[in-house]
Design a protein around this motif. Structure first.
Motif, short mmCIF file in Angstrom:
data_model
loop_
_atom_site.label_atom_id
_atom_site.label_comp_id
_atom_site.label_asym_id
_atom_site.label_seq_id
_atom_site.Cartn_x
_atom_site.Cartn_y
_atom_site.Cartn_z
N MET A 1 0.82 -1.21 0.00
CA MET A 1 0.00 0.00 0.00
C MET A 1 0.85 1.25 0.00
O MET A 1 0.55 2.23 -0.66
CB MET A 1 -0.94 0.00 1.22
N SER A 2 1.97 1.25 0.76
CA SER A 2 2.79 2.45 0.87
C SER A 2 3.37 2.87 -0.47
O SER A 2 3.55 4.06 -0.73
CB SER A 2 3.92 2.21 1.88
N SER A 3 3.66 1.88 -1.35
CA SER A 3 4.21 2.21 -2.65
C SER A 3 3.17 2.81 -3.58
O SER A 3 3.51 3.39 -4.60
CB SER A 3 4.82 0.96 -3.30
N LEU A 4 1.89 2.64 -3.25
CA LEU A 4 0.82 3.19 -4.09
C LEU A 4 0.22 4.46 -3.49
O LEU A 4 -0.72 5.01 -4.07
CB LEU A 4 -0.29 2.14 -4.26
N TYR A 5 0.73 4.89 -2.36
CA TYR A 5 0.18 6.08 -1.71
C TYR A 5 1.31 7.09 -1.50
O TYR A 5 2.37 6.75 -0.96
CB TYR A 5 -0.44 5.72 -0.37
N HIS A 6 1.08 8.33 -1.95
CA HIS A 6 2.10 9.37 -1.82
C HIS A 6 1.53 10.51 -0.98
O HIS A 6 0.59 11.20 -1.41
CB HIS A 6 2.51 9.88 -3.20
N PRO A 7 2.07 10.75 0.22
CA PRO A 7 1.50 11.75 1.12
C PRO A 7 1.45 13.16 0.53
O PRO A 7 0.48 13.90 0.76
CB PRO A 7 2.44 11.71 2.33
N THR A 8 2.47 13.55 -0.23
CA THR A 8 2.49 14.90 -0.80
C THR A 8 1.39 15.06 -1.84
O THR A 8 0.68 16.08 -1.86
CB THR A 8 3.86 15.20 -1.44
N VAL A 9 1.22 14.06 -2.70
CA VAL A 9 0.14 14.10 -3.69
C VAL A 9 -1.21 14.15 -2.98
O VAL A 9 -2.11 14.89 -3.38
CB VAL A 9 0.22 12.87 -4.62
N ALA A 10 -1.36 13.36 -1.91
CA ALA A 10 -2.61 13.36 -1.15
C ALA A 10 -2.88 14.73 -0.55
O ALA A 10 -4.01 15.23 -0.62
CB ALA A 10 -2.55 12.30 -0.06
N ARG A 11 -1.86 15.34 0.04
CA ARG A 11 -2.05 16.64 0.68
C ARG A 11 -2.47 17.70 -0.34
O ARG A 11 -3.38 18.50 -0.09
CB ARG A 11 -0.76 17.05 1.37
N LEU A 12 -1.84 17.70 -1.50
CA LEU A 12 -2.17 18.66 -2.55
C LEU A 12 -3.59 18.43 -3.07
O LEU A 12 -4.32 19.38 -3.37
CB LEU A 12 -1.16 18.57 -3.69
N THR A 13 -3.98 17.17 -3.16
CA THR A 13 -5.32 16.85 -3.66
C THR A 13 -6.39 17.25 -2.65
O THR A 13 -7.43 17.81 -3.02
CB THR A 13 -5.43 15.34 -3.97
N TYR A 14 -6.13 16.97 -1.37
CA TYR A 14 -7.07 17.42 -0.33
C TYR A 14 -7.22 18.94 -0.36
O TYR A 14 -8.33 19.47 -0.24
CB TYR A 14 -6.58 16.99 1.05
N ARG A 15 -6.10 19.63 -0.52
CA ARG A 15 -6.14 21.10 -0.55
C ARG A 15 -6.97 21.60 -1.72
O ARG A 15 -7.74 22.55 -1.59
CB ARG A 15 -4.71 21.64 -0.64
N ALA A 16 -6.84 20.93 -2.88
CA ALA A 16 -7.61 21.34 -4.05
C ALA A 16 -9.09 21.05 -3.87
O ALA A 16 -9.95 21.86 -4.24
CB ALA A 16 -7.08 20.62 -5.29
N LEU A 17 -9.42 19.91 -3.28
CA LEU A 17 -10.82 19.53 -3.13
C LEU A 17 -11.53 20.28 -2.02
O LEU A 17 -12.75 20.50 -2.09
CB LEU A 17 -10.92 18.02 -2.86
N LEU A 18 -10.79 20.65 -0.99
CA LEU A 18 -11.42 21.28 0.17
C LEU A 18 -11.16 22.78 0.25
O LEU A 18 -11.28 23.38 1.31
CB LEU A 18 -10.95 20.58 1.45
N GLY A 19 -10.80 23.36 -0.89
CA GLY A 19 -10.74 24.82 -0.95
C GLY A 19 -12.12 25.41 -0.73
O GLY A 19 -13.13 24.71 -0.83
N ARG A 20 -12.17 26.69 -0.44
CA ARG A 20 -13.43 27.31 -0.02
C ARG A 20 -14.57 27.08 -1.01
O ARG A 20 -15.66 26.65 -0.65
CB ARG A 20 -13.23 28.81 0.20
#
Length: 242
Positions: A1-20
């Protein structure tokens, strides 16, 4: 699972989806669902049939796919549209990892904004009598996974992903998925309803698809959409490099 999950990509995606702006869009339908539930409970009292109608007719048939459109397409489509995906693809991150990470984020957001309000709405409407709230919550969570994969794929194959997603969600899932008998068997809504049917008591929730077939179809569609999205992203990379 760790090789298929990238924390930085996740953080950027959350930021894009949860913008105001996008967060307000995501919250609008859940707030409406809760408001309707409170009003109906105040006017009619607890009623299993009413709860089934609202949770099935509005929450699962309309709210969940629309939230899936916002989260699934929003996880990648804006980056492709404005060209910023090039910077992401230039990083030493495997393309399947990018897609899988974005899918996980889209699923998490869709579940949070659809399954959780569905459960709260069910509690308000009838206090989870006959396990209706629990059943539809499970259905919303299962549907969230498939919708996230489908709409993430749309975000990689067309620049009009939101429009295509809305047409699919409103026309196919909400109209044909409810009214046309043959189309029901090819509807994520009906597949997820089979899960709800198994959980709910008293036969109050029904589906046109059996649970084994629904599980197979949900798995195949989710995996196929995720795989093809990764393939399209790799093609985009190769085109840019050439």
């Amino acid at each position: 699972m760790s090789s298929l999950y990238h924390p930085t990509v996740a953080r950027l995606t959350y930021r894009a989806l949860l913008g105001r702006r996008r967060a307000l869009m995501l919250a609008a339908l859940p707030v409406l669902l809760i408001a309707i539930s409170v009003a109906v409970r105040a006017m009619t009292g607890a009623d299993d049939s009413t709860a089934d109608g609202i949770l099935g007719g509005f929450a699962l048939a309309t709210m969940v796919p629309l939230i899936g459109v916002i989260a699934g397409t929003g996880a990648i489509s804006p980056e492709i549209d404005d060209g910023s995906v090039v910077y992401l693809l230039a990083k030493p991150v495997k393309r399947p990892t990018i897609i899988f990470t974005k899918l996980l984020v889209a699923i998490a957001v869709t579940v949070a904004f659809s399954a959780v309000p569905t459960f709260l709405s069910g509690l308000i409407l009838n206090g989870d009598s006959q396990r209706i709230a629990t059943a539809y919550t499970a259905a919303a969570a299962v549907a969230s996974v498939a919708y996230s994969a489908i709409f993430l794929l749309l975000g990689t194959v067309t620049r009009h992903a939101v429009v295509a997603g809305l047409v699919y969600a409103l026309v196919w899932e909400s109209v044909f998925g409810n009214l046309v008998a043959g189309a029901r068997t090819l509807s994520v809504q009906q597949w997820s309803l089979s899960v709800a049917q198994r959980i709910a008591d008293g036969g109050v929730v029904t589906s046109d698809v059996g649970l084994p077939a629904a599980v197979v179809l949900l798995t195949v569609v989710t995996c196929a959409a995720t795989w093809y999205a990764g393939r399209k992203l790799r093609s985009l990379t190769l085109a840019g490099e050439e």
